[in-house]
Design a protein around this motif. Sequence first.
Motif, short mmCIF file in Angstrom:
data_model
loop_
_atom_site.label_atom_id
_atom_site.label_comp_id
_atom_site.label_asym_id
_atom_site.label_seq_id
_atom_site.Cartn_x
_atom_site.Cartn_y
_atom_site.Cartn_z
N LEU A 116 0.73 -1.39 -0.20
CA LEU A 116 0.03 0.05 0.02
C LEU A 116 0.87 1.45 0.06
O LEU A 116 1.85 1.44 0.84
N ASP A 117 0.51 2.38 -0.85
CA ASP A 117 1.35 3.29 -0.87
C ASP A 117 1.10 4.39 0.21
O ASP A 117 -0.14 4.28 1.06
N LEU A 118 1.85 5.20 0.49
CA LEU A 118 1.75 6.13 1.75
C LEU A 118 0.66 6.97 1.96
O LEU A 118 -0.17 6.88 2.83
N ALA A 119 0.00 7.46 0.61
CA ALA A 119 -1.03 8.10 0.51
C ALA A 119 -2.47 7.41 1.03
O ALA A 119 -3.35 7.87 1.91
N SER A 120 -2.36 6.22 0.48
CA SER A 120 -3.66 5.25 1.20
C SER A 120 -3.42 4.90 2.34
O SER A 120 -4.45 4.48 2.94
N GLN A 121 -2.37 4.74 2.89
CA GLN A 121 -2.18 4.27 4.26
C GLN A 121 -3.08 5.22 5.31
O GLN A 121 -3.38 5.03 6.24
N VAL A 122 -2.60 6.63 4.92
CA VAL A 122 -3.18 7.55 5.87
C VAL A 122 -4.87 7.31 5.75
O VAL A 122 -5.30 7.53 6.93
N LYS A 123 -5.09 7.23 4.79
CA LYS A 123 -6.71 6.86 4.37
C LYS A 123 -7.25 5.89 5.09
O LYS A 123 -8.12 5.78 5.99
N LEU A 124 -6.32 4.74 5.10
CA LEU A 124 -6.72 3.71 5.75
C LEU A 124 -6.87 3.64 7.27
O LEU A 124 -7.62 3.41 8.12
N LEU A 125 -5.68 4.45 7.77
CA LEU A 125 -5.36 4.66 9.20
C LEU A 125 -6.63 5.37 9.83
O LEU A 125 -7.06 5.20 10.86
N ARG A 126 -7.20 6.27 8.91
CA ARG A 126 -8.19 7.30 9.54
C ARG A 126 -9.43 6.46 9.78
O ARG A 126 -10.17 6.53 10.77
#
Length: 458
Positions: free
Chosen positions: A250-260
């Motif tokens: 998973l790319d870093l931008a999607s990681q933020v979205k998943l975390l949220r």
Amino acid sequence: MILLVDDDVAVRTSLGLLLKQAGYQTQAVPGAAEALVAAETTLPQLVLLDMNFALDTSGADGLQLLAEFKRRFPALPVVLLTGWGSIALAVEGMKAGAAEFLTKPWNNEHLLSTIETVLALHAPEPATETALTRRQLDARYDFGAIVGQDAGLLHVLRQVGQVAATDASVLIEGESGTGKELIAEALHRNSPRRRQPFVKVNLGGISASLFESELFGHRRGAFTDAKTDRVGRFELAQGGTIFLDEIGELDLASQVKLLRVLQDRTYEVLGDSKPRRLDIRVVCATNRRLAEEVRAGRFREDLFYRINLLTLRLPALRERPQDIGLLVRHFVEQLRTTYLRPALQVGTRALHWLQEQPLPGNIRELKNVVERAVLVSSHDELTPDDFQAQNFALTAAATSGELPAPGTMTLDEVEEQMIRRTLVHYEGNLSRVARALGLSRGALYRRLEKYGIEVVGT
Ligand SMILES: Nc1ncnc2c1ncn2[C@@H]1O[C@H](COP(=O)(O)OP(=O)(O)OP(=O)(O)O)[C@@H](O)[C@H]1O
Ligand SMILES: [Mg+2]
């Protein structure tokens, strides 16, 4: 007994009430000194610690108290409560040995299930539990088609049994073909969610631009290409389990979205601002060492702690050679039915031969090798020759092409060249390249990265 540490009397009261209703005994204290005394005298099973409990909201006091707890009572699990803004603080706390963290305002149900899970994970194992044999495990749980008796595998199965009933987020690590997906399914099958959906998402195959629409869904017209409504994977998995495979891709931008989403336990469908509640068990898998990805800055530390309340590590096949015999017999049994050859069996010599093969593709590769041997053999007892025959068949097929002379290239170089040629042939279409090479997309990505191959135009 659960020990609550919070300077805010309102928080102490409401948490105390919530836990009491859920059947726990509690003791609530406002500060560090009282907390340590209480831990000494009442021996709690768990501490729920507000990180911003003092006037100093940097959390330094909380971290200090956590360190003190870990020093004096190393086995006592501490769950942290932090404000939404202070995930970094929670991550500090996890590094310092906290069992888990929750953010304020908390969701009652989620808080209770976290506490239940942490208690289950820290429960002292009764002596007999440590020795649960495969047979005893099968009597208690449904491990279906998972074959094996190796100590490493049994350890994993015991852990699966221990947390299956909870909502613990589990990270499954293991090389390719070691059975990660089977374990994810077993977690679901042995949980109270078993009659709800099990939804698998291959994150290695989802581009950053489509991540939200795939996972959260979209309303028609939410963006230019959204011609119709789309149901997201989270919605499909509602009430059940979501299996996020290849999470390391998973790319870093999607990681933020998943975390949220995992943090808030709510998500929004694109084009529809009404937040929806998440009632989903999350299981992730990767063939990378995620802790190393975190160290290398490729994976967010906060997300890492969010998804791995428990990490299960599946042994590679070479670490469990005794299981090869069981697995081969299991596959042969299936093939007897598939190919209508009821007398099919594997000789001991063939088993020994198989145990010496490197099998980097692990159980998946073993399964393929056995199936190919069955196809090339005309007799009922498989011998090493039947297994070797297919290797020769493969080599012969390859040498009729234009492979370089032995001694001129390493396997890695051959692999790199083959990948480059296939990329050119399919004009950089990664799905087709992966299929043609017999790789998952994730496995292809890893090789592209390994050889530093840039893919243009995708
Ligand atoms: N213990 C086992 N007993 C029987 N079959 C197994 C076992 N482990 C794995 N397999 C079989 O091996 C194959 C690979 O398993 P699985 O897909 O779960 O591996 P994986 O770790 O997810 O692989 P990848 O990293 O490539 O995604 C499947 O066909 C599965 O049924
Ligand atoms: Mg898999």
